[in-house]
Design a protein around this motif. Structure first.
Motif, PDB file in Angstrom:
ATOM      1  N   ILE A  22      23.903  -1.295   5.097  1.00  0.00           N
ATOM      2  CA  ILE A  22      23.064  -0.165   6.524  1.00  0.00           C
ATOM      3  C   ILE A  22      22.866  -1.274   7.803  1.00  0.00           C
ATOM      4  O   ILE A  22      22.397  -2.606   8.105  1.00  0.00           O
ATOM      5  CB  ILE A  22      22.147   0.449   6.477  1.00  0.00           C
ATOM      6  CG1 ILE A  22      21.377  -0.379   6.086  1.00  0.00           C
ATOM      7  CG2 ILE A  22      22.844   1.396   5.380  1.00  0.00           C
ATOM      8  CD1 ILE A  22      19.796   0.797   5.881  1.00  0.00           C
ATOM      9  N   LEU A  23      23.834  -0.660   8.660  1.00  0.00           N
ATOM     10  CA  LEU A  23      23.108  -1.713   9.634  1.00  0.00           C
ATOM     11  C   LEU A  23      21.519  -1.052  11.061  1.00  0.00           C
ATOM     12  O   LEU A  23      21.675  -0.075  10.832  1.00  0.00           O
ATOM     13  CB  LEU A  23      24.567  -0.890  11.972  1.00  0.00           C
ATOM     14  CG  LEU A  23      24.225  -1.163  12.603  1.00  0.00           C
ATOM     15  CD1 LEU A  23      24.212  -2.783  12.446  1.00  0.00           C
ATOM     16  CD2 LEU A  23      25.437  -0.950  13.664  1.00  0.00           C
ATOM     17  N   ALA A  24      21.088  -2.283  11.348  1.00  0.00           N
ATOM     18  CA  ALA A  24      19.384  -2.006  11.392  1.00  0.00           C
ATOM     19  C   ALA A  24      19.687  -3.360  12.463  1.00  0.00           C
ATOM     20  O   ALA A  24      20.495  -4.406  12.524  1.00  0.00           O
ATOM     21  CB  ALA A  24      19.036  -2.645  10.501  1.00  0.00           C
ATOM     22  N   GLY A  25      17.686  -2.972  13.204  1.00  0.00           N
ATOM     23  CA  GLY A  25      17.855  -4.034  14.550  1.00  0.00           C
ATOM     24  C   GLY A  25      16.629  -4.005  14.476  1.00  0.00           C
ATOM     25  O   GLY A  25      15.937  -3.112  13.824  1.00  0.00           O
ATOM     26  N   ASP A  26      16.176  -4.877  14.802  1.00  0.00           N
ATOM     27  CA  ASP A  26      14.840  -5.871  15.004  1.00  0.00           C
ATOM     28  C   ASP A  26      14.361  -5.146  16.140  1.00  0.00           C
ATOM     29  O   ASP A  26      14.912  -5.853  17.100  1.00  0.00           O
ATOM     30  CB  ASP A  26      14.794  -6.980  14.097  1.00  0.00           C
ATOM     31  CG  ASP A  26      14.514  -6.952  12.342  1.00  0.00           C
ATOM     32  OD1 ASP A  26      14.548  -6.139  11.538  1.00  0.00           O
ATOM     33  OD2 ASP A  26      15.226  -8.154  12.120  1.00  0.00           O
ATOM     34  N   HIS A  27      12.839  -4.806  16.560  1.00  0.00           N
ATOM     35  CA  HIS A  27      12.284  -4.627  17.732  1.00  0.00           C
ATOM     36  C   HIS A  27      10.410  -4.219  17.459  1.00  0.00           C
ATOM     37  O   HIS A  27      10.423  -3.188  17.130  1.00  0.00           O
ATOM     38  CB  HIS A  27      12.988  -3.560  18.707  1.00  0.00           C
ATOM     39  CG  HIS A  27      12.345  -3.390  19.550  1.00  0.00           C
ATOM     40  ND1 HIS A  27      12.818  -4.604  21.120  1.00  0.00           N
ATOM     41  CD2 HIS A  27      11.295  -2.426  19.970  1.00  0.00           C
ATOM     42  CE1 HIS A  27      12.257  -4.154  22.105  1.00  0.00           C
ATOM     43  NE2 HIS A  27      11.326  -2.631  21.332  1.00  0.00           N
ATOM     44  N   GLY A  28       9.929  -4.578  18.024  1.00  0.00           N
ATOM     45  CA  GLY A  28       8.604  -4.650  17.974  1.00  0.00           C
ATOM     46  C   GLY A  28       8.040  -5.040  17.193  1.00  0.00           C
ATOM     47  O   GLY A  28       7.076  -4.177  16.883  1.00  0.00           O
ATOM     48  N   GLY A  29       7.979  -5.763  16.274  1.00  0.00           N
ATOM     49  CA  GLY A  29       8.054  -6.291  15.215  1.00  0.00           C
ATOM     50  C   GLY A  29       7.473  -5.346  13.802  1.00  0.00           C
ATOM     51  O   GLY A  29       7.562  -5.064  12.729  1.00  0.00           O
ATOM     52  N   LEU A  30       8.851  -3.751  13.605  1.00  0.00           N
ATOM     53  CA  LEU A  30       9.757  -3.203  13.057  1.00  0.00           C
ATOM     54  C   LEU A  30      11.363  -3.541  12.788  1.00  0.00           C
ATOM     55  O   LEU A  30      11.788  -4.002  13.720  1.00  0.00           O
ATOM     56  CB  LEU A  30       9.365  -2.032  13.453  1.00  0.00           C
ATOM     57  CG  LEU A  30       7.786  -1.127  13.537  1.00  0.00           C
ATOM     58  CD1 LEU A  30       7.788  -0.260  14.507  1.00  0.00           C
ATOM     59  CD2 LEU A  30       7.414  -1.640  12.482  1.00  0.00           C
ATOM     60  N   ARG A  31      11.860  -3.309  11.986  1.00  0.00           N
ATOM     61  CA  ARG A  31      13.248  -2.895  11.117  1.00  0.00           C
ATOM     62  C   ARG A  31      13.554  -1.685  11.424  1.00  0.00           C
ATOM     63  O   ARG A  31      12.839  -0.645  11.454  1.00  0.00           O
ATOM     64  CB  ARG A  31      14.035  -3.300   9.975  1.00  0.00           C
ATOM     65  CG  ARG A  31      15.144  -2.906   9.843  1.00  0.00           C
ATOM     66  CD  ARG A  31      15.469  -4.458   8.982  1.00  0.00           C
ATOM     67  NE  ARG A  31      15.233  -5.223   9.529  1.00  0.00           N
ATOM     68  CZ  ARG A  31      14.937  -6.766   8.101  1.00  0.00           C
ATOM     69  NH1 ARG A  31      15.417  -6.020   7.196  1.00  0.00           N
ATOM     70  NH2 ARG A  31      14.862  -8.082   9.312  1.00  0.00           N
ATOM     71  N   TRP A  32      14.432  -0.876  12.399  1.00  0.00           N
ATOM     72  CA  TRP A  32      14.786   0.020  12.581  1.00  0.00           C
ATOM     73  C   TRP A  32      16.278  -0.213  11.773  1.00  0.00           C
ATOM     74  O   TRP A  32      17.572  -0.197  12.506  1.00  0.00           O
ATOM     75  CB  TRP A  32      15.002   0.754  13.713  1.00  0.00           C
ATOM     76  CG  TRP A  32      13.355  -0.187  14.949  1.00  0.00           C
ATOM     77  CD1 TRP A  32      13.033  -0.488  15.209  1.00  0.00           C
ATOM     78  CD2 TRP A  32      13.052   1.526  14.674  1.00  0.00           C
ATOM     79  NE1 TRP A  32      11.436  -0.275  15.945  1.00  0.00           N
ATOM     80  CE2 TRP A  32      11.638   0.624  15.508  1.00  0.00           C
ATOM     81  CE3 TRP A  32      12.716   2.567  14.171  1.00  0.00           C
ATOM     82  CZ2 TRP A  32      10.463   1.871  15.926  1.00  0.00           C
ATOM     83  CZ3 TRP A  32      11.087   3.219  14.666  1.00  0.00           C
ATOM     84  CH2 TRP A  32      10.339   2.637  15.315  1.00  0.00           C
ATOM     85  N   ILE A  33      16.740   1.272  11.046  1.00  0.00           N
ATOM     86  CA  ILE A  33      17.612   1.419  10.695  1.00  0.00           C
ATOM     87  C   ILE A  33      18.029   2.156  11.333  1.00  0.00           C
ATOM     88  O   ILE A  33      17.624   3.134  12.290  1.00  0.00           O
ATOM     89  CB  ILE A  33      17.777   2.574   8.950  1.00  0.00           C
ATOM     90  CG1 ILE A  33      16.360   1.228   8.586  1.00  0.00           C
ATOM     91  CG2 ILE A  33      18.963   3.121   8.848  1.00  0.00           C
ATOM     92  CD1 ILE A  33      17.033   2.008   7.047  1.00  0.00           C
ATOM     93  N   TYR A  34      19.956   1.969  12.138  1.00  0.00           N
ATOM     94  CA  TYR A  34      20.442   2.937  13.026  1.00  0.00           C
ATOM     95  C   TYR A  34      21.128   3.659  12.507  1.00  0.00           C
ATOM     96  O   TYR A  34      21.595   3.790  11.025  1.00  0.00           O
ATOM     97  CB  TYR A  34      21.500   2.269  13.395  1.00  0.00           C
ATOM     98  CG  TYR A  34      20.630   0.796  14.386  1.00  0.00           C
ATOM     99  CD1 TYR A  34      20.166   1.608  15.770  1.00  0.00           C
ATOM    100  CD2 TYR A  34      21.072  -0.285  14.058  1.00  0.00           C
ATOM    101  CE1 TYR A  34      19.960   0.398  16.922  1.00  0.00           C
ATOM    102  CE2 TYR A  34      20.959  -1.290  15.157  1.00  0.00           C
ATOM    103  CZ  TYR A  34      20.053  -0.903  16.634  1.00  0.00           C
ATOM    104  OH  TYR A  34      19.501  -1.916  16.533  1.00  0.00           O
TER     105      TYR A  34
END
Length: 113
Positions: A22-34
């Motif tokens: 699954i596509l996810a990105g990291d921002h602000g010390g968290l991983r975010w699943i799109y």
């Protein structure tokens, strides 16, 4: 836009698949699943990234993303919904949104510092 957490949990979402996961990105010390509420919003996101308009995706209920997928990631993780659109919103890894055992609290933030 989804009106509340209950509606999100009942909704069938579009989750892009890239490089076998699954596509996810990291921002602000968290991983975010799109996750996206429809294929048009996913296509606009892909085009904005300059990666064409046709991406592989899976349809997943919001409840499964919050209750199972977030827990499987292994790092603090939330859900970024409809990224790049006017209706974008975030569901952070907080108690009451994700299972308590994977929720980020002030105590867990201090422990990781």
């Amino acid at each position: 836009m989804l009106a509340d957490l209950g509606e999100f949990r009942r909704s069938l979402l579009v989750v892009p698949i890239r490089d076998g996961g699954i596509l996810a990105g990291d921002h602000g010390g968290l991983r975010w699943i799109y996750a996206f509420t429809d294929t048009d919003t996913l296509t606009a996101f892909a085009q904005a990234r300059g990666e064409g308009g046709e991406w592989e995706f899976r349809r997943v209920y919001g409840a499964r993303l919050l209750d199972e997928t977030v827990a499987e990631v292994g790092v603090p993780c939330g859900i970024a919904v409809d990224v790049g659109s006017e209706g974008a919103f975030l569901l952070p890894p907080a108690k009451g949104i994700v299972p308590d055992e994977v929720a980020v609290t002030e105590e867990s933030e201090r422990a990781s510092s």
